[in-house]
Design a protein around this motif. Structure first.
Motif, PDB file in Angstrom:
ATOM      1  N   GLN A  54       1.707   2.355  10.910  1.00  9.09           N
ATOM      2  CA  GLN A  54       1.322   1.288   9.971  1.00  9.09           C
ATOM      3  C   GLN A  54       1.914  -0.049  10.413  1.00  9.09           C
ATOM      4  O   GLN A  54       1.261  -1.085  10.304  1.00  9.09           O
ATOM      5  CB  GLN A  54       1.792   1.637   8.569  1.00  9.09           C
ATOM      6  CG  GLN A  54       0.939   2.714   7.923  1.00  9.09           C
ATOM      7  CD  GLN A  54       1.237   2.899   6.455  1.00  9.09           C
ATOM      8  OE1 GLN A  54       2.283   2.491   5.983  1.00  9.09           O
ATOM      9  NE2 GLN A  54       0.332   3.534   5.748  1.00  9.09           N
ATOM     10  N   LEU A  73      -2.072  -1.841   1.719  1.00  7.39           N
ATOM     11  CA  LEU A  73      -0.977  -1.023   2.260  1.00  7.39           C
ATOM     12  C   LEU A  73       0.361  -1.336   1.589  1.00  7.39           C
ATOM     13  O   LEU A  73       1.217  -0.468   1.465  1.00  7.39           O
ATOM     14  CB  LEU A  73      -0.862  -1.204   3.779  1.00  7.39           C
ATOM     15  CG  LEU A  73      -1.957  -0.549   4.617  1.00  7.39           C
ATOM     16  CD1 LEU A  73      -1.692  -0.753   6.094  1.00  7.39           C
ATOM     17  CD2 LEU A  73      -2.070   0.934   4.323  1.00  7.39           C
ATOM     18  N   LEU A  74       0.513  -2.592   1.154  1.00  5.03           N
ATOM     19  CA  LEU A  74       1.761  -2.956   0.467  1.00  5.03           C
ATOM     20  C   LEU A  74       1.901  -2.175  -0.840  1.00  5.03           C
ATOM     21  O   LEU A  74       2.994  -1.760  -1.220  1.00  5.03           O
ATOM     22  CB  LEU A  74       1.787  -4.453   0.176  1.00  5.03           C
ATOM     23  CG  LEU A  74       2.304  -5.351   1.295  1.00  5.03           C
ATOM     24  CD1 LEU A  74       2.156  -6.808   0.912  1.00  5.03           C
ATOM     25  CD2 LEU A  74       3.750  -5.057   1.634  1.00  5.03           C
ATOM     26  N   LEU A 113      -0.226  -1.371  13.231  1.00  5.85           N
ATOM     27  CA  LEU A 113      -1.500  -1.899  12.739  1.00  5.85           C
ATOM     28  C   LEU A 113      -1.293  -3.229  12.010  1.00  5.85           C
ATOM     29  O   LEU A 113      -2.042  -4.197  12.239  1.00  5.85           O
ATOM     30  CB  LEU A 113      -2.185  -0.888  11.812  1.00  5.85           C
ATOM     31  CG  LEU A 113      -3.575  -1.283  11.366  1.00  5.85           C
ATOM     32  CD1 LEU A 113      -4.554  -1.297  12.530  1.00  5.85           C
ATOM     33  CD2 LEU A 113      -4.096  -0.361  10.283  1.00  5.85           C
ATOM     34  N   VAL A 114      -0.253  -3.284  11.172  1.00  4.43           N
ATOM     35  CA  VAL A 114      -0.027  -4.515  10.389  1.00  4.43           C
ATOM     36  C   VAL A 114       0.361  -5.671  11.315  1.00  4.43           C
ATOM     37  O   VAL A 114      -0.096  -6.803  11.115  1.00  4.43           O
ATOM     38  CB  VAL A 114       1.039  -4.273   9.293  1.00  4.43           C
ATOM     39  CG1 VAL A 114       1.479  -5.573   8.653  1.00  4.43           C
ATOM     40  CG2 VAL A 114       0.479  -3.356   8.221  1.00  4.43           C
ATOM     41  N   ARG A 171       0.833   2.775   0.028  1.00  2.00           N
ATOM     42  CA  ARG A 171       1.239   3.020   1.416  1.00  2.00           C
ATOM     43  C   ARG A 171       0.326   4.026   2.121  1.00  2.00           C
ATOM     44  O   ARG A 171       0.041   3.908   3.300  1.00  2.00           O
ATOM     45  CB  ARG A 171       2.683   3.530   1.406  1.00  2.00           C
ATOM     46  CG  ARG A 171       3.362   3.664   2.742  1.00  2.00           C
ATOM     47  CD  ARG A 171       3.626   2.340   3.396  1.00  2.00           C
ATOM     48  NE  ARG A 171       4.331   1.390   2.555  1.00  2.00           N
ATOM     49  CZ  ARG A 171       5.663   1.327   2.424  1.00  2.00           C
ATOM     50  NH1 ARG A 171       6.411   2.165   3.049  1.00  2.00           N
ATOM     51  NH2 ARG A 171       6.223   0.410   1.666  1.00  2.00           N
ATOM     52  N   ASP A 172      -0.149   5.050   1.402  1.00  2.00           N
ATOM     53  CA  ASP A 172      -0.957   6.101   2.036  1.00  2.00           C
ATOM     54  C   ASP A 172      -2.455   5.848   1.931  1.00  2.00           C
ATOM     55  O   ASP A 172      -3.243   6.731   2.265  1.00  2.00           O
ATOM     56  CB  ASP A 172      -0.625   7.459   1.403  1.00  2.00           C
ATOM     57  CG  ASP A 172       0.818   7.836   1.655  1.00  2.00           C
ATOM     58  OD1 ASP A 172       1.298   7.527   2.757  1.00  2.00           O
ATOM     59  OD2 ASP A 172       1.466   8.410   0.762  1.00  2.00           O
ATOM     60  N   VAL A 178       7.137  -9.089   4.902  1.00  2.00           N
ATOM     61  CA  VAL A 178       5.965  -8.218   4.686  1.00  2.00           C
ATOM     62  C   VAL A 178       5.992  -7.031   5.642  1.00  2.00           C
ATOM     63  O   VAL A 178       5.908  -5.878   5.223  1.00  2.00           O
ATOM     64  CB  VAL A 178       4.650  -9.029   4.872  1.00  2.00           C
ATOM     65  CG1 VAL A 178       3.443  -8.132   4.729  1.00  2.00           C
ATOM     66  CG2 VAL A 178       4.588 -10.167   3.884  1.00  2.00           C
ATOM     67  N   PHE A 221      -6.821   3.537   7.707  1.00  2.00           N
ATOM     68  CA  PHE A 221      -5.546   3.320   7.017  1.00  2.00           C
ATOM     69  C   PHE A 221      -5.761   2.846   5.577  1.00  2.00           C
ATOM     70  O   PHE A 221      -4.990   3.166   4.690  1.00  2.00           O
ATOM     71  CB  PHE A 221      -4.684   2.303   7.777  1.00  2.00           C
ATOM     72  CG  PHE A 221      -3.980   2.905   8.962  1.00  2.00           C
ATOM     73  CD1 PHE A 221      -2.688   3.388   8.851  1.00  2.00           C
ATOM     74  CD2 PHE A 221      -4.599   3.033  10.182  1.00  2.00           C
ATOM     75  CE1 PHE A 221      -2.042   3.964   9.924  1.00  2.00           C
ATOM     76  CE2 PHE A 221      -3.968   3.602  11.266  1.00  2.00           C
ATOM     77  CZ  PHE A 221      -2.681   4.079  11.141  1.00  2.00           C
ATOM     78  N   ARG A 227       8.169  -3.688   5.536  1.00  2.00           N
ATOM     79  CA  ARG A 227       7.922  -2.633   4.546  1.00  2.00           C
ATOM     80  C   ARG A 227       7.174  -1.461   5.172  1.00  2.00           C
ATOM     81  O   ARG A 227       6.936  -0.464   4.529  1.00  2.00           O
ATOM     82  CB  ARG A 227       7.137  -3.205   3.361  1.00  2.00           C
ATOM     83  CG  ARG A 227       7.935  -4.304   2.672  1.00  2.00           C
ATOM     84  CD  ARG A 227       7.196  -4.890   1.546  1.00  2.00           C
ATOM     85  NE  ARG A 227       7.176  -3.968   0.417  1.00  2.00           N
ATOM     86  CZ  ARG A 227       6.894  -4.316  -0.819  1.00  2.00           C
ATOM     87  NH1 ARG A 227       6.650  -5.575  -1.072  1.00  2.00           N
ATOM     88  NH2 ARG A 227       6.868  -3.448  -1.784  1.00  2.00           N
ATOM     89  N   PHE A 228       6.789  -1.636   6.438  1.00  2.00           N
ATOM     90  CA  PHE A 228       6.041  -0.574   7.118  1.00  2.00           C
ATOM     91  C   PHE A 228       6.841  -0.045   8.303  1.00  2.00           C
ATOM     92  O   PHE A 228       7.705  -0.731   8.832  1.00  2.00           O
ATOM     93  CB  PHE A 228       4.698  -1.110   7.625  1.00  2.00           C
ATOM     94  CG  PHE A 228       3.868  -1.748   6.557  1.00  2.00           C
ATOM     95  CD1 PHE A 228       3.199  -0.965   5.633  1.00  2.00           C
ATOM     96  CD2 PHE A 228       3.781  -3.123   6.445  1.00  2.00           C
ATOM     97  CE1 PHE A 228       2.449  -1.550   4.632  1.00  2.00           C
ATOM     98  CE2 PHE A 228       3.043  -3.719   5.446  1.00  2.00           C
ATOM     99  CZ  PHE A 228       2.371  -2.920   4.534  1.00  2.00           C
TER     100      PHE A 228
END
Lengths: 294, 339
Positions: free
Chosen positions: B136, A277-278, B139-140, A281-282, B128, A232, B131-132
């Protein structure tokens, strides 16, 4: 470099190589089949325990034990596809449902291993690995093996990805499986190949870690999430990105262990992933997409 | 037409009477168990209360909001640690003779502190993780869950690290000291039924409907003026508050907490139980909690050693999860399929 720095670089390289192979194993399934393959952790553990049984209980040579573990990893991967994932694929289940089924599979297999071998860690009795002065680094023979084997595996994966047709078809399956079906590619066989390959790949680090430090039946999840972090972090599209990120994260972790404490090694890894990731994103190696593509 | 309506009502009444008979049977069984072995049954009911609250709170995010998250144990842990520290104070008086901050709050105020801290933690984390989406998000949430456990282990001046906090004072409410498991049951029933009542109202309120609409189609909901992130943030805060209450009750009951109780395994277990019980309805989490509490007892009755019984239980959960995802993805009593 002083001795500590040399040791840390050696550790970062060897553990980075191990995580890179696992990242390729995880990313291959994630990219090609769109499955968040948590059960890879179970395959990893079963291969490691197979290696342990072969070497410790049946006193087979290490090389033979490793080959046996890789074969078992491949068979288990194919078995997962044929026994569980294929049914969901035929039913056109959503990615979330398949992920939860994968979690269930992980829980069943790891607890079965725990039931047979006990819930505590197991390790293989061996001589202390002697140091090896390689490229001016303080690296042990075992670490050199880890690094060498994993690098060869990664090289083979990279060459196959670039020059062979089947890996390209497997890669393309992630983009548009329906199109491959129309072009008369054997999708179901490809799926079994991907999962078998992933199982076999994960068996290599499993054997190396089992031989180095030992494992317990539930350690598979941690390794899978480390691999998922690399995938990721780099972006799901970039095979070479996964490898680079695995080495970079391992180096970062070693740096934190050296500068601060071993207790904060994992924290840095997790925080880095969330921060990246923040803002991307990709993933850091992902190419930019048009709005309608995302 | 009249026959159709009549047959519909007949079937409805039949279904309702079956449900009532089932509930009555369950109630009679519970009473019989209490009469036969009071201490054992009180212990079961206390655990059932804690898990029901945890699963109902998780259902608010997963079932109504449609966000598959693996960090409910964080809020549970924050609630437990905040409660323990508010009751006990920071530092380790038994080791160093020094208390950094003497909390010494009463049970009620410490519980409120536990709930408030869990809500704050959930809101901060929500800012936080919201946002996903999809993989994702999973995972986060897993990563944040692991991060929480590492922090709880490492900030040992506050949490006493892996040793955990022990000898947490037992609850005392307006002079009533809660010591006996039966007294705990009474306390838990009052606290949990109040929280469940609140959740019941929330499930059916415009807020619950807004969450459901976001779950079904976030963009369409936004076009109706529903603000996705704000609604999800409230859902997370409320879910965190309920989990914080469960954590406070757990700490008050067991009187010992350590980071391993609030690990990723606990979060995974909670998600598994919710998915088995059913997602999106009120009875799904109740069923999940019953499976969680009664299955270990069944394994024990078979006569398996504790370690093997735990493995067998997990194998059953896993197999049940795979089977349900194939045949009934919404769970035994749910109405929403994970996407």
């Amino acid at each position: 470099m002083n001795l500590t720095e040399k040791l840390l670089v050696a550790h970062a390289m060897s553990s980075g190589a191990v995580i890179a192979v696992l990242a390729v194993a995880f990313g291959l399934v994630y990219r090609s089949l769109q499955i968040f393959h948590i059960a890879l952790g179970a395959g990893f553990v079963v291969s490691a325990y197979m290696f342990y049984v072969a070497v410790s209980l049946f006193h087979l040579p290490v090389e033979l034990g490793a080959c046996l573990a890789i074969v078992v990893g491949c068979i288990l991967g194919c078995g997962m596809e044929k026994g569980v994932y294929r049914a969901f694929y035929v039913k056109r289940s959503s990615a979330g449902i398949v992920m939860v089924a994968s979690l269930g599979l992980y829980v069943v297999i790891t607890n079965a291993v725990g039931l047979i071998f006990g819930n505590g860690p197991v390790s293989i009795r061996r001589e202390l690995s002697p140091p090896l002065g390689l490229w001016g680094l303080e690296i042990t023979v075992l670490q050199a093996w880890q690094l060498g084997l994993c690098l060869v595996t990664l090289l083979v994966c990279g060459i196959a990805r670039m020059f062979s047709k089947v890996p390209n078809a497997l890669w393309a399956m992630g983009e548009n499986p329906e199109l491959l079906e129309v072009l008369r590619h054997p999708i179901l066989k490809y799926r079994a190949v991907v999962l078998g390959l992933s199982g076999g790949l994960s068996a290599i680090p499993a054997c190396l870690i089992m031989y180095d430090t030992g494992l317990h039946p539930y350690s598979g999840m941690t390794y899978v999430f480390s691999a998922a972090t690399a995938v990721f972090f780099a972006g799901a599209e970039r095979l070479f990105g996964w490898i680079i990120v695995a080495f970079a994260l391992s180096t970062l972790q070693s740096l934190v262990i050296w500068r601060f404490s071993a207790r904060w090694g994992e924290v840095v890894l997790y925080v880095a992933l969330v921060v990246v990731l923040l803002f991307r994103r990709d993933g850091i190696f992902a190419s930019s997409k048009r709005a309608e593509e995302s | 037409m009249r026959t159709v309506v009549a047959s519909y009502f007949r079937r409805l009444l039949l279904r309702r009477s079956i449900k009532r008979a089932g509930l009555l049977l369950l109630f009679i069984l519970a009473l019989a168990l209490i009469a036969y072995s009071p201490l054992y049954s009180f212990r079961l009911i206390n655990l059932l209360c804690i898990y029901t609250l945890l699963l109902c709170s998780l259902n608010l995010v997963v079932g109504l909001g449609g966000l598959l998250t693996f960090n409910q144990a964080i809020y549970y842990g924050i609630g437990a640690y905040a409660y323990a520290l508010a009751r006990y104070g920071l530092g380790n008086p038994t080791d160093t003779g020094q208390v950094i901050l003497s909390g010494r709050m009463g049970f009620l105020s410490a519980t409120v502190v536990g709930i408030a801290c869990a809500m704050t933690g959930a809101t901060a984390l929500g800012a936080v993780i919201l946002r996903f989406r999809k993989d994702q998000l999973i995972l986060v949430t897993v990563v944040t869950q692991c991060l929480f456990v590492v922090l709880m282990r490492n900030i040992s001046k506050v949490t006493r690290g892996a040793d955990g906090i022990y000898n947490i004072p037992r609850p005392s409410i307006f002079g009533w000291s809660v010591v006996h498991p039966g007294e705990y049951t009474l306390l838990f029933l009052v606290a949990v039924s109040s929280a469940l009542g609140l959740l019941w109202i929330l499930y059916r309120s415009p807020f619950g409907l807004a969450l459901k609409s976001l779950r079904d189609d976030e963009r369409a909901a936004a076009s109706l003026g529903i603000r996705g992130n704000r609604t999800y943030l409230w859902a997370l805060a409320l879910s965190g508050g309920c989990a914080g209450l469960a954590g406070s009750l757990y700490a008050a009951y067991v009187t010992f907490i350590d980071p391993s109780v609030f690990s990723i395994d606990e979060s995974v277990l909670l998600v598994m139980l919710l998915l088995i019980g059913g997602v999106g309805t009120f009875r799904g989490p109740l069923l999940g909690a019953m499976v969680c509490v009664l299955l270990p007892e069944l394994c024990r009755q078979i006569g398996l050693p504790n370690a093997q019984a735990a493995n067998l239980r997990q194998i059953i959960y896993g197999a049940l999860l795979i089977a349900l995802m194939y045949w009934r993805p919404q769970g035994l009593a749910g109405n929403f399929r994970i996407r």
